[in-house]
Design a protein around this motif. Structure first.
Motif, PDB file in Angstrom:
ATOM      1  N   ARG A  30      35.483  46.359  29.663  1.00 27.41           N
ATOM      2  CA  ARG A  30      36.565  45.792  30.330  1.00 27.41           C
ATOM      3  C   ARG A  30      37.635  46.346  29.970  1.00 27.41           C
ATOM      4  N   GLU A  35      40.852  45.055  32.038  1.00 28.00           N
ATOM      5  CA  GLU A  35      40.446  43.853  32.414  1.00 28.00           C
ATOM      6  C   GLU A  35      40.484  42.929  31.172  1.00 28.00           C
ATOM      7  N   HIS A  37      40.179  39.399  28.950  1.00 23.41           N
ATOM      8  CA  HIS A  37      39.048  38.357  29.243  1.00 23.41           C
ATOM      9  C   HIS A  37      39.848  37.302  27.837  1.00 23.41           C
ATOM     10  N   LEU A 242      35.034  32.031  35.157  1.00 21.50           N
ATOM     11  CA  LEU A 242      34.378  33.114  34.252  1.00 21.50           C
ATOM     12  C   LEU A 242      33.310  32.317  33.899  1.00 21.50           C
TER      13      LEU A 242
END
Length: 290
Positions: A30, A35, A37, A242
């Motif tokens: 990620r 990205e 999270h 998610l």
């Protein structure tokens, strides 16, 4: 002293690396994609233990590794006629205050009954009366919108005793908390029902490395990952995209689910807290006898 052959400790080391790469691998991927999270990043950003350190295996005290010269490159190891082992004296010389604090905090926490029913409202208090662009995880919408989120805060009794959660409350939310915790009274406030106190077992485990055996660090990390999931499921954010179904703490059913899972985590955390206390006690006992 337990003596492990190179083959034996290599097997333990490789098993630990594989166990932790289930978490560090996706995190690194990620990161390469830039990205974020909102659930898992917390374990690698709020907590300062880098993935490479999480993957590194340490046997803990009382273990000798045969043919392990590479461990002499790490702090607090020494060579003996049998092999390489933890240098307890060196560790205590540098970490005496940390050992004392961690043992005191964990012992005080363990001595108290779990207080349940905070319903994870700390996450709601962190966005109370904020503009959308000010919200920490603003890439994900609030399930009830800003107005609905504020109404939940205003209709609830907030009773967060964990300073490192409370310090992220918005300014308007702070007076609404039944407690006003500070760093100085941390030992007086922390209790075993608190999600953040149980996630913090990971922090205390890695703060005591390499004296903490890596299987204990890994156990604490995995508990933190599970607790963090509930922490964010019960938050005001909509993370269904998610794969996280919400725990709707604004409803009686959601609050009941939260309390049930909070109690389960308190029970799972107890033996880990006890093991960390034992690490502190045993290390300090060895040096006091010399």
């Amino acid at each position: 002293m337990e003596v492990l052959s190179r083959a034996e400790w290599h097997e333990l080391r490789d098993s630990h690396v594989a166990r932790m790469r289930r978490f560090t691998g996706p995190h690194q991927e990620r990161k390469l994609r830039k990205e974020k999270h909102p659930v898992m990043d917390f374990l690698f950003t709020y907590y300062s233990h880098r993935p490479v350190r999480l993957e590194r295996w340490h046997p803990g005290p009382g273990v000798v590794l045969e043919d392990a010269a590479e461990y002499l490159e790490f702090p607090h190891y020494k060579a003996t006629p049998e092999g390489v082992t933890l240098d307890v004296e060196s560790f205590v010389e540098q970490r005496a205050k940390t050992l004392e604090f961690v043992q005191g905090l964990l012992t005080a926490t363990l001595s108290r009954p779990a207080r349940l029913g905070c319903f994870g409202l700390h996450e709601w208090a962190m966005v109370y009366r904020q503009q959308p662009e000010e919200v920490r995880h603003n890439a994900w919408p609030l399930r009830l919108g800003s107005g609905g989120t504020d109404q939940v805060v205003e209709a609830s009794r907030i009773q967060c005793g964990h300073f490192d959660a409370f310090r992220f409350f918005t300014r308007p939310a702070r007076p609404r908390n039944a407690l006003q915790p500070t760093r100085d009274d941390q030992l007086l406030n922390e209790q075993p029902g608190c999600l953040h106190a149980n996630m913090d077992l990971f922090k205390w485990a890695y703060k005591l490395e390499p004296a903490t055996p890596s299987d204990l660090v890994a156990d604490c990390f995995e508990l933190a990952a599970d607790v963090r999931e509930l922490d964010m499921q019960a938050s005001p954010y909509d993370l269904a995209g998610l794969g996280y179904s919400p725990v709707r703490i604004e409803t009686p059913e959601g609050r009941a689910e939260y309390v049930r899972r909070q109690a389960e985590f308190a029970e799972q955390a107890r033996p880990l807290r006890e093991r960390l206390i034992f690490v502190c006690q045993s290390i300090r006992a060895v040096t006091s006898l010399r």
